[in-house]
Write an enzyme that holds these catalytic residues in place. Structure first.
Site, PDB file in Angstrom:
ATOM      1  N   THR A   1       5.324  -3.000  -7.027  1.00  0.00           N
ATOM      2  CA  THR A   1       5.785  -1.521  -6.504  1.00  0.00           C
ATOM      3  C   THR A   1       6.028  -1.426  -5.513  1.00  0.00           C
ATOM      4  OG1 THR A   1       3.669  -1.325  -4.931  1.00  0.00           O
ATOM      5  CG2 THR A   1       4.800  -2.912  -4.420  1.00  0.00           C
TER       6      THR A   1
ATOM      7  N   GLU B   1       5.020   0.490  -3.462  1.00  0.00           N
ATOM      8  CA  GLU B   1       4.383   1.609  -2.172  1.00  0.00           C
ATOM      9  C   GLU B   1       3.654   2.938  -3.461  1.00  0.00           C
ATOM     10  OE1 GLU B   1       0.936   1.399  -0.521  1.00  0.00           O
ATOM     11  OE2 GLU B   1       2.363   3.183   0.247  1.00  0.00           O
TER      12      GLU B   1
ATOM     13  N   THR C   1       1.670   0.909  -7.951  1.00  0.00           N
ATOM     14  CA  THR C   1       1.368   0.290  -8.219  1.00  0.00           C
ATOM     15  C   THR C   1       1.569  -0.259  -9.526  1.00  0.00           C
ATOM     16  OG1 THR C   1       1.497  -0.186  -5.695  1.00  0.00           O
ATOM     17  CG2 THR C   1       0.912  -2.046  -7.182  1.00  0.00           C
TER      18      THR C   1
ATOM     19  N   GLY D   1      -3.473   0.123  -6.860  1.00  0.00           N
ATOM     20  CA  GLY D   1      -4.932   0.814  -6.081  1.00  0.00           C
ATOM     21  C   GLY D   1      -4.753   0.579  -4.501  1.00  0.00           C
TER      22      GLY D   1
ATOM     23  N   GLU E   1       7.048   0.743   1.051  1.00  0.00           N
ATOM     24  CA  GLU E   1       6.322  -0.950   1.684  1.00  0.00           C
ATOM     25  C   GLU E   1       6.547  -0.871   2.587  1.00  0.00           C
ATOM     26  OE1 GLU E   1       4.182  -2.103  -1.499  1.00  0.00           O
ATOM     27  OE2 GLU E   1       6.405  -1.858  -1.812  1.00  0.00           O
TER      28      GLU E   1
HETATM   29  N1  GLU Z   1       1.539  -1.084  -0.983  1.00  0.00           N
HETATM   30  C1  GLU Z   1       0.013  -1.989  -1.801  1.00  0.00           C
HETATM   31  C2  GLU Z   1       0.035  -3.302  -1.157  1.00  0.00           C
HETATM   32  O1  GLU Z   1       1.044  -3.851  -1.641  1.00  0.00           O
HETATM   33  C3  GLU Z   1       0.633  -1.359  -3.176  1.00  0.00           C
HETATM   34  C4  GLU Z   1       1.150  -0.191  -3.544  1.00  0.00           C
HETATM   35  C5  GLU Z   1      -0.871   0.545  -4.245  1.00  0.00           C
HETATM   36  O2  GLU Z   1      -1.289  -0.015  -4.942  1.00  0.00           O
HETATM   37  O3  GLU Z   1      -1.141   1.297  -3.451  1.00  0.00           O
HETATM   38  O4  GLU Z   1      -1.110  -3.441  -0.666  1.00  0.00           O
END
Ligand code: GLU
Length: 613
Positions: A445, A447, A427, A512, A466
């Site tokens: 992102t 993911e 991200t 994160g 995602e």
């Molecule tokens: N998929 C994560 C979310 O939407 C973001 C990706 C990440 O920073 O891990 O919260």
């Protein structure tokens, strides 16, 4: 991808077209007197070694902060030539699709928060990926065993790919609030993708970390493992396929992505992942169709809002849990006078606040189109005050703490469902403020780092994973984040804009995973309550308590604070790196301080239009 010194005729043709579009863009949006044109800036940005990359800049006239020097330079060029914050954010995001292809891109989604200085309003665009219309609720369960799929196997598969929302977000942002066209904002990145960027240690390491799964997908291996290995630090990485894709979209609009050949190819790849002979990944098939892609729509909804110590904090409403969980954490913290507390006392209260907010997030937040999310309650000060009353200022509560009853009258709780959080460093986030005081906080992102690992052949971008943000198995009590067709998986992304008396004061966000929420909360607490300047607030060592037995903490945090926090009853587990913040502060007289990470993720780049030094 080619790494030859002499450009092919194809490369030269794409550069020429990209430059033509860039020049045309400037002709349409004539720059302020004396300012360099977008085209000139881009040629400079793309044709020389990596541009300067300060992690902090102060000055006036507009500011951009991102994890990447090229993206920040392109965003700044837009601001310099009279573009507004939205134009700059979209242009910088397109550049991140080139230089941060494992963290963002048109194969993914994100959340865009915008403050309009003229109206005083904060609005949002929810460009979250969605589950296909035919995706069953048991999609992540192995029906032969009744067990959920192994997470890593689900990641690198067609099953994990949500319908992408990034391009629709860019178009909507420009339509609503921008002054430039999508064609104009893509132009610099067409040139960037064609001319290439210098491979740094972070990009090489991210590729190496994903080498085995990238090798399992032929189109990904061809693009990102050009000689069967990660690109070497210091070499130039070009992505002509992405340049062509951006060019196609620039010329034909977003329909060139959401309908026709590219959409058909995405759906085909998701339904029938193509793997390298001998690859052992199960690469499960997904359910996405071309109709799902054609039917994708962003959502425009109210931002979340809380008042925190006299400031107005705006964030992203569900399907992200960012706005409600950052908001509830700060509302809980508002019960305590952190400015006169010791560092250890403040950090203890921060852990307790986020643990309780996470308990509530896990119990109540999902896609509001499918789940009755009590957003207003979660953001109410009364509710947070009731949560604060179960927090002992001197002792850590046993974890996990149960979620609150939605009845704010007392300190009551309800049973919790089982919960697993993912955390990773994928991200990316960018923050922009323009000369008019408009601001954008945009987190985008695919993911995981490298998303699903699947590149659309010949198109130059990775598809997201995602949908692994959903809970894999239905639970009792009902988890609001279970898979449902057409649903958006719960996110933690927390693009945040803070206003002070109607003017933008801070713009903050981070990658994160679920640690995004604690990272944004910690940076705001550091700045607002603990007396740190913004660069210090960003650089400070981080820790993340998301309602688990041990607090995830960077080694620097453990070294500095563990001895003081252990007596409260907190335990720690080391996390190599938490978050990668890109932030801006607007201070007295409009002085802008743009701040990126000095070290994390290899360091980011924060720029201002007119530096004061
Ligand atoms: N998929 C994560 C979310 O939407 C973001 C990706 C990440 O920073 O891990 O919260």
């Amino acid at each position: 991808m080619v790494t030859v010194t002499h450009r092919s005729a194809r490369a030269r043709a794409i550069i020429a077209l990209g430059a033509t579009i860039a020049v045309a863009s400037v002709a349409v949006a004539a720059p302020a007197s004396g300012a360099p044109s977008v085209a000139a800036s881009v040629v400079v940005a793309a044709g020389r070694p990596a541009p300067p990359a300060p992690s902090t800049s102060t000055g006036y006239g507009g500011a951009v902060s991102s994890v990447d020097a090229e993206a920040s330079a392109i965003g700044l060029a837009v601001l310099r030539t009279g573009g507004n914050a939205v134009d700059a954010a979209v242009a910088a995001a397109a550049a991140l699709g080139v230089t941060e292809p494992y963290s963002s891109g048109i194969g993914g989604g994100g959340y865009f928060v915008y403050f309009d200085a003229a109206t005083g309003e904060v609005t949002t665009i929810d460009g979250r990926e969605t589950a296909p219309a035919d995706m069953p609720t048991t999609a992540f369960v192995d029906l032969a065993t009744g067990q959920p799929y192994v997470f890593a196997n689900a990641v690198s598969s067609g099953l994990s790919v949500g319908v992408p929302g990034t391009l629709a977000t860019w178009q909507t942002a420009l339509d609503r609030y921008g002054t430039r066209s999508l064609r104009q904002t893509l132009a610099p990145s067409i040139v960037l993708a064609t001319r290439g960027f210098k491979v740094d240690a972070t990009f090489a390491q991210q590729t190496a970390d994903n080498q085995s799964r990238f090798a399992a997908f032929p189109a990904t291996a061809k693009l990102f493992l050009p000689k069967g290995a990660p690109p070497v630090v210091g070499t130039t990485f070009r992505n002509l396929d992405l340049a062509k894709t951006y060019l196609r979209i620039a010329l034909r609009g977003t329909d060139a992505f959401y309908q026709g050949a590219i959409a058909d190819e995405i759906a085909a790849l998701v339904q029938h992942p193509v793997t390298t002979p001998g690859a052992t990944l199960p690469a499960y098939s997904g359910y996405m169709t071309a109709d799902d892609i054609a039917g994708y729509r962003v959502l425009e909804q109210d931002a979340t809002h809380i008042d925190y110590r006299g400031l107005d904090i705006y964030g992203m409403a569900p399907s992200s849990s960012g706005g409600t969980t950052v908001g509830e954490s700060l509302n809980i913290l508002e019960n305590f006078d952190l400015s006169s507390a010791s560092a250890a006392q403040s950090l203890h209260l921060y852990f307790e606040a986020t643990a309780h907010a996470f308990a509530d997030r896990n119990a109540y937040v999902g896609d509001p189109a499918f789940v009755d999310v009590p957003t207003e309650t979660l953001l109410s000060q009364d509710f947070a005050d009731a949560r604060a009353c179960v927090i002992d200022p001197d002792a850590a509560s046993p974890k996990p703490v149960p979620p609150a009853s939605l009845d704010a009258a007392g300190c009551t709780s309800v049973p919790a469902a089982e919960h697993a959080d993912t955390e990773n460093l994928s991200t990316t986030h960018l923050s922009v403020v323009d000369r008019w005081g408009n601001a954008v906080a945009y987190t985008l992102t695919i993911e995981q780092t490298g998303g699903s690992g699947m590149t659309v052949p010949g198109r130059g971008f990775l598809l997201n994973n995602e949908l692994t943000d959903f809970s894999f198995t239905p639970t009792t009590p009902k988890d609001p984040n279970t898979v449902e067709p057409g649903k958006r998986p719960r996110s933690s992304m927390s693009p945040t804009i803070v206003l002070d008396d109607g003017d933008v004061r801070y713009v903050v966000g981070s990658p994160g995973g679920s640690m995004i929420i604690t990272t944004v909360t910690q940076v705001l607490m550091n700045r607002i309550d603990l007396g740190m300047a913004l660069p210090e607030a960003v650089a400070a060592p981080r820790a993340s308590q998301r309602n688990s037995a041990a607090v995830a903490a960077e080694q620097g945090f453990r070294t500095a604070y563990e001895a003081q926090l252990s007596p409260f009853g907190h335990q720690f587990a080391t996390s190599a790196e938490i978050g990668a913040v890109a932030a801006i502060e607007v201070g007295a007289g409009g002085l802008m301080t743009a701040v990126a990470e000095p070290v994390r993720r290899g360091g980011g780049t924060a720029l201002v239009v007119k530096p004061t030094k």
